[in-house]
Write a protein that holds these residues in place. Structure first.
Motif, mmCIF file in Angstrom:
data_model
loop_
_atom_site.group_PDB
_atom_site.id
_atom_site.type_symbol
_atom_site.label_atom_id
_atom_site.label_comp_id
_atom_site.label_asym_id
_atom_site.label_seq_id
_atom_site.Cartn_x
_atom_site.Cartn_y
_atom_site.Cartn_z
ATOM 1 N N GLY A 159 0.825 -1.200 0.000
ATOM 2 C CA GLY A 159 0.000 0.000 0.000
ATOM 3 C C GLY A 159 0.860 1.251 0.000
ATOM 4 O O GLY A 159 2.040 1.221 -0.373
ATOM 5 N N SER A 160 0.288 2.350 0.442
ATOM 6 C CA SER A 160 0.994 3.634 0.503
ATOM 7 C C SER A 160 1.901 3.678 1.727
ATOM 8 O O SER A 160 1.621 3.053 2.750
ATOM 9 C CB SER A 160 -0.005 4.780 0.605
ATOM 10 O OG SER A 160 -0.866 4.783 -0.501
ATOM 11 N N TRP A 161 2.964 4.467 1.622
ATOM 12 C CA TRP A 161 3.863 4.664 2.751
ATOM 13 C C TRP A 161 3.149 5.469 3.827
ATOM 14 O O TRP A 161 2.447 6.443 3.531
ATOM 15 C CB TRP A 161 5.120 5.401 2.322
ATOM 16 C CG TRP A 161 6.083 4.546 1.554
ATOM 17 C CD1 TRP A 161 6.308 4.587 0.211
ATOM 18 C CD2 TRP A 161 6.947 3.534 2.071
ATOM 19 N NE1 TRP A 161 7.258 3.651 -0.137
ATOM 20 C CE2 TRP A 161 7.674 2.988 0.988
ATOM 21 C CE3 TRP A 161 7.183 3.028 3.339
ATOM 22 C CZ2 TRP A 161 8.618 1.980 1.137
ATOM 23 C CZ3 TRP A 161 8.125 2.016 3.490
ATOM 24 C CH2 TRP A 161 8.830 1.499 2.399
ATOM 25 N N GLU A 162 3.349 5.077 5.083
ATOM 26 C CA GLU A 162 2.836 5.805 6.244
ATOM 27 C C GLU A 162 4.031 6.314 7.026
ATOM 28 O O GLU A 162 4.908 5.539 7.394
ATOM 29 C CB GLU A 162 2.000 4.876 7.131
ATOM 30 C CG GLU A 162 0.794 4.290 6.431
ATOM 31 C CD GLU A 162 0.051 3.283 7.302
ATOM 32 O OE1 GLU A 162 0.292 3.232 8.533
ATOM 33 O OE2 GLU A 162 -0.767 2.538 6.744
ATOM 34 N N ALA A 163 4.058 7.628 7.280
ATOM 35 C CA ALA A 163 5.168 8.236 8.022
ATOM 36 C C ALA A 163 4.803 8.375 9.497
ATOM 37 O O ALA A 163 3.641 8.608 9.842
ATOM 38 C CB ALA A 163 5.499 9.603 7.443
ATOM 39 N N SER A 164 5.814 8.243 10.349
ATOM 40 C CA SER A 164 5.634 8.409 11.790
ATOM 41 C C SER A 164 6.887 9.033 12.377
ATOM 42 O O SER A 164 7.987 8.821 11.875
ATOM 43 C CB SER A 164 5.425 7.057 12.473
ATOM 44 O OG SER A 164 4.313 6.404 11.937
ATOM 45 N N THR A 165 6.692 9.789 13.450
ATOM 46 C CA THR A 165 7.818 10.308 14.207
ATOM 47 C C THR A 165 7.732 9.727 15.611
ATOM 48 O O THR A 165 6.642 9.407 16.103
ATOM 49 C CB THR A 165 7.817 11.845 14.272
ATOM 50 O OG1 THR A 165 6.554 12.290 14.759
ATOM 51 C CG2 THR A 165 8.079 12.447 12.897
ATOM 52 N N GLY A 166 8.887 9.577 16.231
ATOM 53 C CA GLY A 166 8.872 8.959 17.544
ATOM 54 C C GLY A 166 10.091 9.285 18.362
ATOM 55 O O GLY A 166 10.979 10.026 17.933
ATOM 56 N N SER A 167 10.109 8.694 19.540
ATOM 57 C CA SER A 167 11.248 8.847 20.440
ATOM 58 C C SER A 167 11.438 7.549 21.214
ATOM 59 O O SER A 167 10.496 6.801 21.447
ATOM 60 C CB SER A 167 11.013 10.010 21.396
ATOM 61 O OG SER A 167 9.844 9.800 22.153
ATOM 62 N N LYS A 168 12.679 7.320 21.615
ATOM 63 C CA LYS A 168 12.992 6.147 22.415
ATOM 64 C C LYS A 168 12.516 6.405 23.838
ATOM 65 O O LYS A 168 12.564 7.541 24.317
ATOM 66 C CB LYS A 168 14.495 5.891 22.410
ATOM 67 C CG LYS A 168 15.033 5.558 21.031
ATOM 68 C CD LYS A 168 16.543 5.412 21.064
ATOM 69 C CE LYS A 168 17.074 5.205 19.654
ATOM 70 N NZ LYS A 168 18.533 5.119 19.615
ATOM 71 N N ILE A 169 12.038 5.359 24.486
ATOM 72 C CA ILE A 169 11.655 5.472 25.888
ATOM 73 C C ILE A 169 12.369 4.374 26.677
ATOM 74 O O ILE A 169 12.735 3.339 26.123
ATOM 75 C CB ILE A 169 10.127 5.404 26.088
ATOM 76 C CG1 ILE A 169 9.551 4.097 25.538
ATOM 77 C CG2 ILE A 169 9.449 6.596 25.453
ATOM 78 C CD1 ILE A 169 8.090 3.925 25.849
ATOM 79 N N MET A 170 12.559 4.625 27.928
ATOM 80 C CA MET A 170 13.297 3.705 28.779
ATOM 81 C C MET A 170 12.358 2.700 29.430
ATOM 82 O O MET A 170 11.239 3.061 29.805
ATOM 83 C CB MET A 170 14.036 4.482 29.876
ATOM 84 C CG MET A 170 15.071 5.451 29.355
ATOM 85 S SD MET A 170 16.374 4.656 28.410
ATOM 86 C CE MET A 170 17.093 3.621 29.662
ATOM 87 N N PRO A 171 12.806 1.455 29.568
ATOM 88 C CA PRO A 171 12.023 0.522 30.381
ATOM 89 C C PRO A 171 11.853 1.127 31.772
ATOM 90 O O PRO A 171 12.735 1.809 32.275
ATOM 91 C CB PRO A 171 12.907 -0.736 30.430
ATOM 92 C CG PRO A 171 13.760 -0.642 29.197
ATOM 93 C CD PRO A 171 14.014 0.830 29.018
ATOM 94 N N GLY A 172 10.698 0.923 32.371
ATOM 95 C CA GLY A 172 10.416 1.524 33.671
ATOM 96 C C GLY A 172 9.614 2.800 33.555
ATOM 97 O O GLY A 172 9.243 3.388 34.561
ATOM 98 N N THR A 173 9.344 3.236 32.319
ATOM 99 C CA THR A 173 8.590 4.462 32.078
ATOM 100 C C THR A 173 7.100 4.250 32.290
ATOM 101 O O THR A 173 6.365 5.194 32.509
ATOM 102 C CB THR A 173 8.838 4.953 30.633
ATOM 103 O OG1 THR A 173 10.234 5.057 30.417
ATOM 104 C CG2 THR A 173 8.193 6.282 30.361
ATOM 105 N N PHE A 174 6.633 3.017 32.240
ATOM 106 C CA PHE A 174 5.202 2.732 32.331
ATOM 107 C C PHE A 174 4.981 1.422 33.062
ATOM 108 O O PHE A 174 5.891 0.625 33.256
ATOM 109 C CB PHE A 174 4.567 2.668 30.944
ATOM 110 C CG PHE A 174 5.255 1.686 30.004
ATOM 111 C CD1 PHE A 174 4.869 0.357 29.976
ATOM 112 C CD2 PHE A 174 6.266 2.116 29.168
ATOM 113 C CE1 PHE A 174 5.503 -0.536 29.124
ATOM 114 C CE2 PHE A 174 6.908 1.229 28.307
ATOM 115 C CZ PHE A 174 6.523 -0.109 28.296
ATOM 116 N N THR A 175 3.734 1.228 33.480
ATOM 117 C CA THR A 175 3.313 -0.001 34.140
ATOM 118 C C THR A 175 2.324 -0.709 33.230
ATOM 119 O O THR A 175 1.452 -0.072 32.644
ATOM 120 C CB THR A 175 2.644 0.311 35.492
ATOM 121 O OG1 THR A 175 3.574 1.041 36.289
ATOM 122 C CG2 THR A 175 2.252 -0.964 36.225
#
Length: 180
Positions: A159-175
């Motif tokens: 299909g068509s390309w889908e663009a995304s932006t993101g950032s790395k997160i550290m383990p322990g950031t969420f439950t």
């Protein structure tokens, strides 16, 4: 002799199962293994709770990783989980406003220069609500900026390309609270 047989039989009995745990009990550190996240799990970011609507299990050759679609208002967001070789977590935002296709070793988006990190093709298996077929193929291209910010492109089933932006997160950031 009968005593010895009875003693051996008692030794072979399985240990009693662990008592059920309350998934909403107070947690002092990240609970749950991000590698086991699945649709219906709840993620608590501290000031925000969200649910996993669906998951993609992705593979290329012998390498596997996952993307988990989060229930959020006003857009698409997901969490990627991979081991390469250490556990790597990234939080992504869909960017349908970027009318781009991946090209070249460097791409500039909104004044940030991203360098090509990897690209490839593989397959996916869909679980829960993802908007995709139960299984199919994907192509991906990943870029990273000098400051660690991420830019990714994916296309599913040619299909068509889908663009995304993101950032790395550290383990322990969420439950993680397991769903039913």
């Amino acid at each position: 002799m009968l005593y010895n047989q009875r003693a051996k039989a008692q030794q072979k009995q399985a240990p009693a199962p662990a008592a059920p745990a309350d998934p909403f009990a107070d947690a002092t550190e990240t609970e749950g293994d991000p590698r086991g996240i699945k649709a219906s799990d709840m993620i608590d970011w501290g000031n925000e709770r969200t649910w996993i609507r669906g998951s993609l299990r992705l593979s290329e050759g012998g390498y596997v990783w996952a993307e988990h679609f989060l229930e959020v208002e006003g857009g698409r967001r997901w969490l990627s989980v991979e081991e390469d070789p250490d556990l790597q977590l990234s939080l992504w935002n869909a960017r349908p406003d970027l009318d781009l296709v991946p090209q070249g070793k460097v791409m500039e988006v909104e004044g940030t220069k991203y360098e090509l990190q990897e690209k490839g093709s593989g397959s996916y298996r869909s679980e829960g609500t993802t908007g995709l077929k139960p299984e199919g193929g994907l192509d991906y291209v990943d870029y990273e900026a000098e400051d660690g910010s991420l830019l990714a492109f994916e296309r599913f089933d040619h299909g068509s390309w889908e663009a995304s932006t993101g950032s790395k997160i550290m383990p322990g950031t969420f439950t993680i609270y397991p769903g039913s």
